[in-house]
Design a protein around this motif. Sequence first.
Motif, PDB file in Angstrom:
ATOM      1  N   TRP A 128       0.824  -1.218   0.000  1.00 23.97           N
ATOM      2  CA  TRP A 128       0.000   0.000   0.000  1.00 23.97           C
ATOM      3  C   TRP A 128       0.859   1.269   0.000  1.00 23.97           C
ATOM      4  O   TRP A 128       0.389   2.332  -0.406  1.00 23.97           O
ATOM      5  N   GLY A 129       2.087   1.170   0.486  1.00 26.57           N
ATOM      6  CA  GLY A 129       2.925   2.347   0.713  1.00 26.57           C
ATOM      7  C   GLY A 129       3.007   3.315  -0.439  1.00 26.57           C
ATOM      8  O   GLY A 129       2.735   4.519  -0.273  1.00 26.57           O
ATOM      9  N   PRO A 130       3.382   2.885  -1.662  1.00 29.81           N
ATOM     10  CA  PRO A 130       3.501   3.817  -2.780  1.00 29.81           C
ATOM     11  C   PRO A 130       2.186   4.527  -3.106  1.00 29.81           C
ATOM     12  O   PRO A 130       2.186   5.712  -3.460  1.00 29.81           O
ATOM     13  N   LEU A 131       1.069   3.826  -2.968  1.00 27.48           N
ATOM     14  CA  LEU A 131      -0.233   4.422  -3.275  1.00 27.48           C
ATOM     15  C   LEU A 131      -0.591   5.502  -2.253  1.00 27.48           C
ATOM     16  O   LEU A 131      -1.073   6.583  -2.603  1.00 27.48           O
ATOM     17  N   LEU A 132      -0.345   5.207  -0.975  1.00 28.45           N
ATOM     18  CA  LEU A 132      -0.678   6.162   0.075  1.00 28.45           C
ATOM     19  C   LEU A 132       0.266   7.364   0.071  1.00 28.45           C
ATOM     20  O   LEU A 132      -0.124   8.471   0.453  1.00 28.45           O
ATOM     21  N   SER A 135      -0.807   9.308  -3.619  1.00 22.89           N
ATOM     22  CA  SER A 135      -2.207   9.763  -3.669  1.00 22.89           C
ATOM     23  C   SER A 135      -2.897   9.327  -2.381  1.00 22.89           C
ATOM     24  O   SER A 135      -3.615   8.306  -2.370  1.00 22.89           O
ATOM     25  N   PRO A 136      -2.690  10.057  -1.278  1.00 25.21           N
ATOM     26  CA  PRO A 136      -3.198   9.614   0.028  1.00 25.21           C
ATOM     27  C   PRO A 136      -4.698   9.315   0.034  1.00 25.21           C
ATOM     28  O   PRO A 136      -5.109   8.275   0.557  1.00 25.21           O
ATOM     29  N   ASN A 137      -5.496  10.213  -0.520  1.00 25.33           N
ATOM     30  CA  ASN A 137      -6.951  10.011  -0.458  1.00 25.33           C
ATOM     31  C   ASN A 137      -7.399   8.851  -1.347  1.00 25.33           C
ATOM     32  O   ASN A 137      -8.088   7.929  -0.891  1.00 25.33           O
ATOM     33  N   ALA A 138      -7.017   8.900  -2.618  1.00 24.31           N
ATOM     34  CA  ALA A 138      -7.420   7.837  -3.537  1.00 24.31           C
ATOM     35  C   ALA A 138      -6.803   6.498  -3.130  1.00 24.31           C
ATOM     36  O   ALA A 138      -7.461   5.455  -3.215  1.00 24.31           O
ATOM     37  N   GLY A 139      -5.552   6.525  -2.664  1.00 27.30           N
ATOM     38  CA  GLY A 139      -4.903   5.297  -2.241  1.00 27.30           C
ATOM     39  C   GLY A 139      -5.584   4.678  -1.036  1.00 27.30           C
ATOM     40  O   GLY A 139      -5.770   3.459  -0.963  1.00 27.30           O
ATOM     41  N   ARG A 140      -5.987   5.533  -0.078  1.00 31.09           N
ATOM     42  CA  ARG A 140      -6.650   5.022   1.125  1.00 31.09           C
ATOM     43  C   ARG A 140      -8.028   4.464   0.792  1.00 31.09           C
ATOM     44  O   ARG A 140      -8.438   3.425   1.320  1.00 31.09           O
TER      45      ARG A 140
END
Length: 392
Positions: A128-132, A135-140
């Motif tokens: 999950w790290g790269p996504l969060l 793009s914190p909101n979309a990744g979460r």
Amino acid sequence: MSSVCLCKTVSRAAANELVDALQAHGYCYLKHDAVSPTLLKEVKTRGRNFFTSLYPSLSEFHKESLRTEMGYRGFYRYVGASGRDDAIDCFSIGRDIHDPQRLRQDYYASAGWESSEYMPKISRVNPWGPLLEVSPNAGREFQQTLLTYYDACHEVSMDALRHIACALGIKPAQNNGEQLPDDAIDEDYFVSNHSKRDHNLEVKFYPQLGRVARSKPIAEVRGASEKNPTGPKVLRRKTASAEPLLPMAAASPGSSTDRSARNASPSTTPASSPLVRLDKHSDLSTITLLAQDVMGGLEVYDETKEAFIEVPVLEDALLMNAGMFLERWTDGFIEATPHRVRSVGTEDRCSVVFFCFPNHDAVIDPMLQANDNPALAQAASFTAGDMMPPVV
């Protein structure tokens, strides 16, 4: 085909309907309170957005952090049936715990592997790290949706396996010669072998042919297996011991080779159609739960007629098919479903697939027909991990 409504309380009528559908068609539709139409829509929408928006926005550095050469817990790409220009993108997650090695290390250790061979691979966490970070909101939102859906699919799968155990009439093990009621059923027989919740959830994206450039790693779906004979519904546990099966090759967790026929109406699309994206295969799972978008594209195969039938899409239900572990467990009474995927129309296709796996160290003990002699049994017991790709 109508859908089967499941809940934790096993209904014999629903159990028989589910197994009858698997035998007649190779698949069935399930409705369950754990997977609402809203959740189904959300996981398909966020899955598509991952490939069309979230993943393309990442830098090459972050993309590399997501990629997995194992075809598990990360981003990877299949070679489709139309050749190396046919890219099928996948993002996979497993059970979301900080020490995933504990799910499989007992199996690998008992199988004689050196720790250095398997620990780095089975210790991989969901990336999950790269996504969060990017793009914190979309990744979460993507993370939370997939994890919610993973847990919901586990619940649906366990309730489906309870119903299957009921329909098969699986009897509890007798201890010290105790007398069991004639109607006693071990509803948790399959469930107890899935206690580690060690499954695989994949979001798959089929872009139009030629629209995605080649990238590594590229995994080919392959494998081999045998067909087992069918038998009557009343099954019991096998007591004879036998040597385990050899490992079966498969590049992607959950995918393997083509299987036997299904009673289905023929499709007008020939097996050699260039529109085929994922060729005929069966899933290396106990059961598989599929949510596909309105484009559809899934087809099951009738070997007798040498033709496929398109599986319709019910947007408010899950499609379930039997995997190779369930076929081996039932000694071929419920066969793994041979199927393929082809392009429909000119748009991209997205699906979300939940492969329900037994524990790696679970013993798959093929059941016998009622009144069979265990000494004459041909199906051998084996440990589930022996059938799984060793790279996973």
